[in-house]
Design an enzyme around this catalytic site. Structure first.
Site, short mmCIF file in Angstrom:
data_model
loop_
_atom_site.label_atom_id
_atom_site.label_comp_id
_atom_site.label_asym_id
_atom_site.label_seq_id
_atom_site.Cartn_x
_atom_site.Cartn_y
_atom_site.Cartn_z
N TRP A 10 0.82 -1.21 0.00
CA TRP A 10 0.00 0.00 0.00
C TRP A 10 0.86 1.26 0.00
O TRP A 10 0.33 2.37 -0.11
CB TRP A 10 -0.96 -0.01 1.20
CG TRP A 10 -1.97 -1.14 1.16
CD1 TRP A 10 -2.12 -2.08 0.17
CD2 TRP A 10 -2.96 -1.46 2.15
NE1 TRP A 10 -3.13 -2.95 0.48
CE2 TRP A 10 -3.67 -2.59 1.69
CE3 TRP A 10 -3.32 -0.90 3.39
CZ2 TRP A 10 -4.72 -3.16 2.42
CZ3 TRP A 10 -4.37 -1.48 4.12
CH2 TRP A 10 -5.04 -2.59 3.63
N LYS A 11 2.16 1.13 0.17
CA LYS A 11 3.09 2.27 0.18
C LYS A 11 2.58 3.35 1.16
O LYS A 11 1.94 3.02 2.14
CB LYS A 11 3.28 2.80 -1.24
CG LYS A 11 3.72 1.69 -2.20
CD LYS A 11 4.23 2.20 -3.51
CE LYS A 11 4.62 1.00 -4.38
NZ LYS A 11 5.17 1.39 -5.67
N HIS A 95 12.78 -2.53 -1.03
CA HIS A 95 11.96 -2.02 -2.13
C HIS A 95 12.74 -0.96 -2.90
O HIS A 95 13.50 -0.20 -2.30
CB HIS A 95 10.64 -1.45 -1.59
CG HIS A 95 9.69 -1.12 -2.69
ND1 HIS A 95 9.76 0.06 -3.39
CD2 HIS A 95 8.68 -1.83 -3.26
CE1 HIS A 95 8.82 0.05 -4.34
NE2 HIS A 95 8.16 -1.09 -4.26
N GLU A 97 12.00 1.83 -3.97
CA GLU A 97 11.85 3.20 -3.46
C GLU A 97 12.76 3.41 -2.25
O GLU A 97 13.30 4.50 -2.04
CB GLU A 97 10.37 3.47 -3.13
CG GLU A 97 9.56 3.65 -4.42
CD GLU A 97 8.14 3.13 -4.38
OE1 GLU A 97 7.59 2.92 -3.28
OE2 GLU A 97 7.56 2.93 -5.48
N GLU A 167 11.42 -6.86 -9.19
CA GLU A 167 10.65 -5.69 -9.61
C GLU A 167 11.53 -4.78 -10.45
O GLU A 167 12.30 -3.98 -9.91
CB GLU A 167 10.16 -4.91 -8.38
CG GLU A 167 9.28 -5.71 -7.44
CD GLU A 167 8.41 -4.81 -6.58
OE1 GLU A 167 7.20 -4.86 -6.75
OE2 GLU A 167 8.96 -4.03 -5.78
N GLY A 173 4.99 1.50 -10.97
CA GLY A 173 4.15 2.69 -10.95
C GLY A 173 4.13 3.44 -12.27
O GLY A 173 3.66 4.57 -12.34
N SER A 213 3.59 -2.73 -12.00
CA SER A 213 2.35 -2.54 -12.76
C SER A 213 1.57 -3.83 -12.99
O SER A 213 1.02 -4.06 -14.07
CB SER A 213 2.65 -1.83 -14.10
OG SER A 213 3.24 -0.58 -13.85
N GLY A 234 1.48 -2.86 -6.27
CA GLY A 234 1.39 -1.53 -5.67
C GLY A 234 0.03 -0.92 -5.95
O GLY A 234 -0.96 -1.22 -5.28
N GLY A 235 -0.02 -0.06 -6.97
CA GLY A 235 -1.24 0.71 -7.28
C GLY A 235 -2.52 -0.10 -7.29
O GLY A 235 -3.53 0.31 -6.69
P1 PGA Z 1 3.09 -0.91 -8.90
O1 PGA Z 1 4.10 -1.05 -7.68
O2 PGA Z 1 2.25 -2.16 -8.92
O3 PGA Z 1 2.28 0.32 -8.59
O4 PGA Z 1 3.90 -0.77 -10.14
C1 PGA Z 1 4.73 -2.27 -7.40
C2 PGA Z 1 5.65 -2.13 -6.23
O5 PGA Z 1 6.26 -1.08 -6.06
O6 PGA Z 1 5.81 -3.08 -5.42
#
Ligand code: PGA
Length: 252
Positions: A10-11, A95, A97, A167, A173, A213, A234-235
């Site tokens: 969920w970030k 991750h 990020e 990833e 994202g 994604s 993620g999203g």
């Molecule tokens: P995303 O993110 O599905 O929005 O691309 C994946 C993630 O960062 O784990």
């Protein structure tokens, strides 16, 4: 036989009311996860509330990060023990990020992974190349280094509690997804690196999630690849309907 694992990252999204509502909706829809391990990864301030909402369900709760000490003068950090206390059985570590925005290195991640595992958490360890690395042909070196340094000094038993999330940074994202061929190629390579580093047994039982994604309409194709054992979403995990659709696609 590897049990598929689908996790929703969920970030830094949603306060308690929305998080609990999302957890409840997922729970309601997924009374039977159909052989798929399902995990949600909310922000740390709502972990307790989400854990309560998912109590006695088959859905597990995960942190998004944690530090490599039990407690102490580490302002702003969170320990594996605190994640446990908030109802978590998992944590994400590494991750992209965290690596790219917060400068986490393979060496730091190795310390975090070892400490989280020794504290009894399961770890989703994220790796992946940038577009520049892919285009310059260094992708495999990058993945090999992330695995070699990130999982340094772990023994085979510890690896039972590790899932690797591949990833590609360029797919996170962005709406760009690796093709199923690209995902399969990278996953097969990751498995071969793990085989060389640990053993055939560890490599064979290791679950490798794809992330970047992932959406309901690309899950079946991605998960039909022999080395793709799940998804880190993620999203699309912020909406109960699409997250549940991804889990259902993983069931098939
Ligand atoms: P995303 O993110 O599905 O929005 O691309 C994946 C993630 O960062 O784990």
């Amino acid at each position: 036989m590897r049990i598929p694992i689908v996790a929703g990252n969920w970030k830094m999204n949603m306060c308690s009311a929305d998080s609990v509502a999302l957890a409840r909706s997922i729970r309601q829809e997924l009374t039977d996860p159909g052989g798929v391990e399902v995990v949600v990864c909310p922000v740390s301030t709502v972990l307790n509330a989400v854990s309560d909402a998912l109590d006695d369900s088959s859905i597990s709760v995960s942190g998004q990060n944690c530090y490599h000490a039990e407690n102490g003068a580490f302002t702003g950090e969170l320990s594996p023990q605190m994640l446990h206390d908030a109802g978590c059985t998992w944590t994400i570590l590494g991750h992209s990020e965290r690596r790219h925005i917060f400068g986490e290195t393979n060496a730091l991640l190795n310390q975090k992974i070892k400490f989280a595992l020794s504290s009894g958490l399961n770890v989703m360890f994220c790796i992946g190349e940038t577009l520049e690395e892919r285009e310059s042909g260094t992708m495999n070196d990058v993945l090999q280094q992330q695995i070699g340094e990130g999982l340094a000094e772990l023994n085979e038993n510890a690896m039972e509690h590790v899932v690797i999330a591949y990833e590609p940074v360029w797919a996170i994202g962005t709406g760009l997804t690796a093709t199923s061929e690209q995902a399969e190629e990278a996953h097969a390579f990751v498995r071969s690196v793990v085989q060389d580093k640990f053993s055939g047994t560890v490599a064979e039982s290791l679950r490798i999630q794809y992330g970047g994604s992932v959406k309901p309409d690309n899950t079946v194709e991605l998960m039909s690849q022999p080395n793709v054992d799940g998804a880190l979403v993620g999203g699309a995990s912020l909406d109960a309907e699409s997250f549940v659709a991804i889990v259902r696609a993983a069931q098939s």
